[in-house]
Design an enzyme around this catalytic site. Structure first.
Site, PDB file in Angstrom:
ATOM      1  NE  ARG A  58      -2.661  -1.002   3.397  1.00 23.48           N
ATOM      2  CZ  ARG A  58      -2.546  -2.289   4.287  1.00 23.48           C
ATOM      3  NH1 ARG A  58      -3.035  -3.231   3.703  1.00 23.48           N
ATOM      4  NH2 ARG A  58      -2.108  -2.260   5.582  1.00 23.48           N
ATOM      5  CE  LYS A  95     -14.468  10.068   1.250  1.00 20.59           C
ATOM      6  NZ  LYS A  95     -14.304   9.057   0.627  1.00 20.59           N
ATOM      7  CE  LYS A 105     -15.587  11.678  -3.541  1.00 17.66           C
ATOM      8  NZ  LYS A 105     -14.358  11.311  -3.493  1.00 17.66           N
TER       9      LYS A 105
HETATM   10  C1  5MM Z   1     -17.394   6.527  -3.683  1.00 15.77           C
HETATM   11  O1  5MM Z   1     -15.949   6.249  -3.477  1.00 15.77           O
HETATM   12  C2  5MM Z   1     -15.400   7.420  -3.250  1.00 15.77           C
HETATM   13  C3  5MM Z   1     -14.908   7.963  -4.579  1.00 15.77           C
HETATM   14  O2  5MM Z   1     -14.309   6.906  -5.363  1.00 15.77           O
HETATM   15  P1  5MM Z   1     -14.954   6.521  -6.855  1.00 15.77           P
HETATM   16  O3  5MM Z   1     -14.615   7.765  -7.656  1.00 15.77           O
HETATM   17  O4  5MM Z   1     -14.090   5.466  -6.891  1.00 15.77           O
HETATM   18  O5  5MM Z   1     -16.407   6.426  -6.632  1.00 15.77           O
HETATM   19  C4  5MM Z   1     -14.195   7.147  -2.716  1.00 15.77           C
HETATM   20  O6  5MM Z   1     -13.497   8.443  -2.010  1.00 15.77           O
HETATM   21  C5  5MM Z   1     -14.405   6.136  -1.415  1.00 15.77           C
HETATM   22  O7  5MM Z   1     -15.299   7.095  -0.431  1.00 15.77           O
HETATM   23  C6  5MM Z   1     -13.189   5.837  -0.898  1.00 15.77           C
HETATM   24  O8  5MM Z   1     -12.595   4.967  -1.643  1.00 15.77           O
HETATM   25  C7  5MM Z   1     -13.059   4.884   0.408  1.00 15.77           C
HETATM   26  O9  5MM Z   1     -14.163   4.050   0.244  1.00 15.77           O
HETATM   27  P2  5MM Z   1     -14.414   2.872   1.436  1.00 15.77           P
HETATM   28  O10 5MM Z   1     -15.439   2.026   0.792  1.00 15.77           O
HETATM   29  O11 5MM Z   1     -13.042   1.912   1.531  1.00 15.77           O
HETATM   30  O12 5MM Z   1     -14.459   3.393   2.706  1.00 15.77           O
END
Ligand code: 5MM
Length: 341
Positions: A47, A137, A220
Site C-alpha cells: 500500500r 471527507k 462530493k
Molecule cells: C465512492 O467512493 C469514493 C469516490 O471514489 P470513486 O470515484 O471510485 O467512486 C471514495 O472516495 C471512497 O469514499 C473511498 O474509496 C473510500 O471507500 P471505502 O469504501 O473504502 O470507505
C-alpha cells in the site's frame, strides 16, 4: 490567522480551474479488493509503494489540487523517507483525509445505511492537523430499492454529515460532504434524480441547522445516472442535463466547488460526463470538477500490477487521466484525446 482565513485559503487552493481531487482513501477491505485483480497482496508495504507511486507521479500537480488519504498513509513515507503528506504539500497539492469509519445498517431501518466515526472526531482532527492535513471527507451511502432509502434514513445521514462538517470547520479543516447514491440496481435515471434531489435537500437543510459555512465546504455527490443494471444507455448530455437540474434545485450558490465521485463509471465515461456538464452549463455558480477514485486509478493499477519496474508507466497512466479530467473541468475534453494523448 483566524479559522475563517485558514478555511478560505484551503478552499482557494483546492478549487482551481482545470484541477480536481484524487481520492486515494480506500480503507483496508477496499484496497484489498482493488489489488486482487492485479494479484497483489494488500500488505502495508505494497500500500505504501502504491500510494508513493500515486503521490509522486511527475506533473500531476498541474491537474490535481488535493488528495484524500486513508489514515494509515499519514504515517507512511516515500522511499527517501519524506512523509507522503509532505511530498504532496511540497508540490502544492493539499493533503486531506477520510475521517469516517465506514458504513453499516441503520438500526431498525431496513435498506438504509449510516456511517460511523463521530466519537472522538475533534481529537483526531487535531492530530491529523499536526501532520499537515487541511481537509477531510465523510461519505454517507444510499442504496436505491423499491422502498429505500427511507425518509428516516435520509434524515439520519444528513444529520451525520452536518455534524461532521461542523466539527471540521470548528477546527479549521475544510469538510468534503459526500452523499453517494449508489449506481447498483436496475432503477431508472428519473428514480436516481428523485432520490438524489431529496438527499441533497435534506443535507443542505441539516448543514444550515448546524451553522456550517457553505463557502468553506466542498460537495462530493454522485452524478445522476440510471442503475448499472438498467437496460437503457443514457448519453453524457442527458446525464449532464439531469444532474444539473438536480444541483440547481438543491445546492446553494455559496458552495464554491462540486467535485463528483465516479461511483463505478468507466474512466472514459466519468471524464465525458464531467465534460458535458462544463460544456453545456458554463455559467453555474459552482466549479464543477472531479474527486475520482476508481476513474483515476483503474488504469494505474493495471499498468502497475504490483511490479516496481512498472512504476513509471503507471505514473504516466495517472497523469493521462488527471490531464483529461482537467480538460473536462474546462469543458475542453474530446474523446479523440484518449488515443492521441
Ligand atoms: C465512492 O467512493 C469514493 C469516490 O471514489 P470513486 O470515484 O471510485 O467512486 C471514495 O472516495 C471512497 O469514499 C473511498 O474509496 C473510500 O471507500 P471505502 O469504501 O473504502 O470507505
Amino acid at each position: 490567522m483566524t479559522i475563517a482565513d485558514e478555511l478560505q485559503s484551503t478552499i482557494v487552493q483546492m478549487v482551481q480551474p482545470g484541477k480536481g481531487i484524487l481520492a486515494a482513501d480506500e480503507s483496508l477491505p477496499t484496497i484489498a479488493r482493488r489489488f486482487a485483480p492485479i494479484h497483489t497482496e494488500s500488505t502495508g508495504e505494497n500500500r505504501r509503494a502504491y500510494r508513493t507511486l500515486l503521490f509522486t507521479a511527475p506533473g500531476i500537480e498541474d491537474y490535481i489540487s488535493g488528495v484524500i488519504e486513508f489514515e494509515e498513509t499519514l504515517a507512511q513515507t516515500t522511499d527517501e523517507g519524506t512523509p507522503l503528506s509532505e511530498a504532496l504539500a511540497r508540490r502544492g497539492i493539499v493533503p486531506g483525509i477520510k475521517v469516517d469509519r465506514g458504513k453499516g445498517p441503520l438500526a431498525l431501518s431496513p435498506g438504509d445505511f449510516i456511517t460511523y466515526g463521530l466519537d472522538g472526531l475533534a481529537e483526531r482532527l487535531q492530530q491529523y492537523k499536526t501532520r499537515g492535513t487541511r481537509f477531510a471527507k465523510w461519505r454517507e451511502v444510499y442504496a436505491i430499492s423499491k422502498h429505500s432509502p427511507t425518509a428516516h434514513g435520509i434524515s439520519a445521514s444528513a444529520e451525520m454529515l452536518a455534524r461532521y462538517a461542523a466539527i471540521c470547520q470548528a477546527h479549521g479543516i475544510v469538510p468534503i460532504v459526500e452523499p453517494e447514491v449508489l449506481m447498483d440496481g436496475d432503477h431508472s435515471l428519473a428514480r436516481c434524480a428523485e432520490i438524489t434531489e431529496t438527499v441533497q435537500k435534506e443535507i443542505f437543510y441539516a448543514l444550515h441547522r448546524h451553522h456550517v459555512v457553505l463557502e468553506h465546504m466542498i460537495l462530493k455527490p454522485n452524478m445522476v445516472l440510471p442503475g448499472s443494471a438498467h437496460t437503457v444507455k443514457v448519453r453524457a448530455e442527458e446525464i449532464a442535463a439531469v444532474t444539473l437540474r438536480v444541483l440547481k434545485r438543491t445546492v446553494p450558490a455559496a458552495v464554491p466547488g462540486i467535485n463528483f465521485l465516479s461511483g463505478g463509471l468507466s474512466p472514459e465515461d466519468a471524464t465525458a460526463n464531467l465534460n458535458a456538464m462544463n460544456t453545456n452549463f458554463p455559467h453555474v455558480p459552482w466549479q464543477l470538477s472531479f474527486s475520482y477514485g476508481r476513474a483515476l486509478q483503474q488504469p494505474v493499477l493495471q499498468a502497475w500490477s504490483g511490479k516496481p519496474e512498472n512504476v513509471a508507466l503507471a505514473q504516466q497512466a495517472l497523469l493521462k487521466r488527471a490531464r483529461l479530467n482537467g480538460a473536462a473541468q474546462r469543458g475542453k475534453y474530446l474523446p479523440s484525446m484518449e488515443s492521441s494523448d
